[in-house]
Design an enzyme around this catalytic site. Structure first.
Site, PDB file in Angstrom:
ATOM      1  N   HIS A  99       0.852  -1.203   0.000  1.00 40.51           N
ATOM      2  CA  HIS A  99       0.000   0.000   0.000  1.00 40.51           C
ATOM      3  C   HIS A  99       0.882   1.246   0.000  1.00 40.51           C
ATOM      4  CE1 HIS A  99      -3.938   1.955   1.580  1.00 40.51           C
ATOM      5  NE2 HIS A  99      -3.187   2.848   0.946  1.00 40.51           N
ATOM      6  N   ASN A 104      -4.679   6.243  -7.353  1.00 36.25           N
ATOM      7  CA  ASN A 104      -5.149   7.639  -7.358  1.00 36.25           C
ATOM      8  C   ASN A 104      -4.068   8.616  -7.822  1.00 36.25           C
ATOM      9  OD1 ASN A 104      -3.744   7.105  -4.967  1.00 36.25           O
ATOM     10  ND2 ASN A 104      -5.012   8.435  -3.708  1.00 36.25           N
ATOM     11  N   ASP A 115       0.969   2.632   3.855  1.00 36.88           N
ATOM     12  CA  ASP A 115       0.139   3.724   3.316  1.00 36.88           C
ATOM     13  C   ASP A 115       1.004   4.972   3.121  1.00 36.88           C
ATOM     14  OD1 ASP A 115      -2.000   5.151   2.340  1.00 36.88           O
ATOM     15  OD2 ASP A 115      -3.003   5.419   4.264  1.00 36.88           O
ATOM     16  N   LEU A 157       2.911   6.242  -5.060  1.00 31.00           N
ATOM     17  CA  LEU A 157       4.113   6.734  -5.733  1.00 31.00           C
ATOM     18  C   LEU A 157       3.860   8.048  -6.471  1.00 31.00           C
ATOM     19  CD1 LEU A 157       5.713   3.436  -7.107  1.00 31.00           C
ATOM     20  CD2 LEU A 157       6.342   4.751  -5.064  1.00 31.00           C
ATOM     21  N   ARG A 158       2.575   8.430  -6.610  1.00 35.84           N
ATOM     22  CA  ARG A 158       2.156   9.741  -7.117  1.00 35.84           C
ATOM     23  C   ARG A 158       2.397   9.977  -8.602  1.00 35.84           C
ATOM     24  NH1 ARG A 158      -1.240  10.535  -3.043  1.00 35.84           N
ATOM     25  NH2 ARG A 158      -0.339  11.411  -1.121  1.00 35.84           N
ATOM     26  N   HIS A 191      -5.628  -0.345   5.665  1.00 37.73           N
ATOM     27  CA  HIS A 191      -5.349   0.461   6.867  1.00 37.73           C
ATOM     28  C   HIS A 191      -6.452   0.382   7.954  1.00 37.73           C
ATOM     29  CE1 HIS A 191      -7.827   3.151   4.489  1.00 37.73           C
ATOM     30  NE2 HIS A 191      -6.826   3.581   3.749  1.00 37.73           N
TER      31      HIS A 191
END
Length: 415
Positions: free
Chosen positions: A61, A95, A297, A64-65, A224
């Site tokens: 989880h 996302n 996360d 890496l953007r 999470h």
């Protein structure tokens, strides 16, 4: 390439091994594990005396953007952070911008990872579109992480579509109508005058998703997990035979909402830090196996997004470079969790959940190896992070026990 790792304590839960042995690596794979192995001609030898040799750790989880938010993190910086933290593989959430909901984005992530990544990168696709296309492109799971799917019919259909591909649906369990608070709802939030998110915001969605998993037969993975109620729901569902698994973050194991009294935005994340009873329930579940793995996360942000008022700051902290040292010092060292169990939760657990190669030191397996030094001292210094993110509630923490070396395919990527 031949490498012989000599004299380390080999902890391989998948093979039932916990003993001082040697590990022989040939051509990027485990060739043999045993005592008194002799290095073949031309082989390198690594003295691991006093160290712990484990299957490579996997963080299932991570954000890496890239693409779209490279000012927060890139595949290059994120994978360097992973290697420094002892991880040989990461699974990255969808996302991004554009969202990873089609083959083009998945292909882009894999191509960038092949060129710039120093650890293995496994994309996770968006749960709402093009599941077959994403699975064929290489997505190892589907998720709504960051934004809960409130439409139960849509989530049911997503679970049904995911079934033929044998991959989990990863749930970000947060009821949007209950979950607008800046922190956990309780005594501390009332005293601080901050809006609170009740534990029920998570538990309502965990309950719904378990029911849908029971209906469809899909593999549900709860991301999470943070409340005692959610732990109870997962434990009960497993006892009934529902295909449900769960992960927990280091910050939800080690911190409570009491740290928010500092109004430090490094303590702001989703789900929020909970109460003492929730932390104790998560710890118990990690020990007994109700929670299957630890995941960070890792959610880096630009400094400007974490500045300002606590309630307005972005949710998320970095974790790739702190997770392993923190849990070695705070859980293993005092005897809360034994080392083989921690290794399982970091390696064998996530490999099994995502059907990934790894999580084992069996002959023929890829030589992805995490070597630990249980006596290595450390201080958390965000300025020294490889990640572009700097936000961590653990800044200044000190401890003992950390990754010593990380190998991917038999090649050292961090030491």
């Amino acid at each position: 390439m031949n490498l012989l790792i000599k004299g380390g304590r080999v902890v391989d839960p998948a093979g039932g091994t916990d003993a001082v042995q040697d590990v022989w690596i040939a051509d990027g794979r485990i060739h043999k594990v045993g005592r008194g192995l002799k290095a073949p001609a031309g082989a390198e030898t690594l003295d691991a005396t006093g160290k712990v040799v484990c299957p490579g750790f996997i963080d299932m989880h991570v954000h890496l953007r890239e693409p779209g938010f490279e000012y927060k993190e890139t595949i290059a910086s994120g994978t360097r952070a992973a290697a420094a933290g002892g991880f040989t593989a990461v699974a990255c959430m969808a996302n991004t911008f554009p969202v990873n909901d089609n083959r083009a984005v998945t292909d882009y992530i894999l191509a960038r990872a092949k060129v710039e990544g120093v650890v293995r990168v496994y994309p996770i696709g968006a749960v709402t579109r093009n599941l077959a296309e994403q699975a064929e492109a290489g997505c190892v799971a589907f998720s709504d992480d960051g934004k809960c799917v409130m439409n139960a019919e849509l989530y049911r259909r997503a679970m049904e579509y995911a079934l033929p591909f044998g991959v989990p649906v990863i749930s970000h369990a947060e009821d949007c109508d209950l979950g607008h608070g800046a922190m956990h709802e309780g005594f501390v939030s009332t005293e601080l005058g901050l809006s609170g998110q009740p534990a029920a915001a998570e538990e309502v969605m965990v309950a719904r998703d378990i029911i849908l998993a029971e209906l469809t037969g899909a593999h549900l993975h709860v991301a999470h997990i943070s409340t005692a109620g959610s732990v109870r729901l997962v434990r009960d569902a497993k006892a009934r035979g529902v295909r449900v698994t769960a992960e927990v973050t280091p910050h939800h194991l080690l911190l409570t909402d009491e740290v928010v009294r500092s109004y430090d935005s490094s303590c702001k994340m989703a789900p929020p830090l909970r109460g003492k009873r929730d932390v104790e329930a998560c710890l118990e579940a990690l020990v007994d196996g109700t929670i299957d793995c630890v995941a960070t996360d890792h959610a880096p942000h630009a400094l400007s997004e974490k500045e300002g008022e606590f309630a307005e700051a972005a949710n998320g902290i970095v974790g790739l470079e702190t997770a392993v040292p923190l849990l070695l010092d705070r859980l293993v060292r005092p005897g809360v969790l034994d080392l083989p169990t921690l290794v399982t939760r970091f390696s064998t657990g996530p490999a099994r959940l995502l059907n990934l190669p790894g999580g084992s030191l069996a002959p023929g397996a890829a030589a992805d190896i995490t070597i630990l030094d249980l006596e290595r001292t450390w201080t958390v210094d965000p300025a020294a992070f490889h990640s572009r993110g700097r936000s961590t509630p653990f800044a200044g923490f000190t401890g003992t026990g950390a990754p010593w070396m990380t190998l991917v395919g038999g090649v050292t990527v961090a030491s």
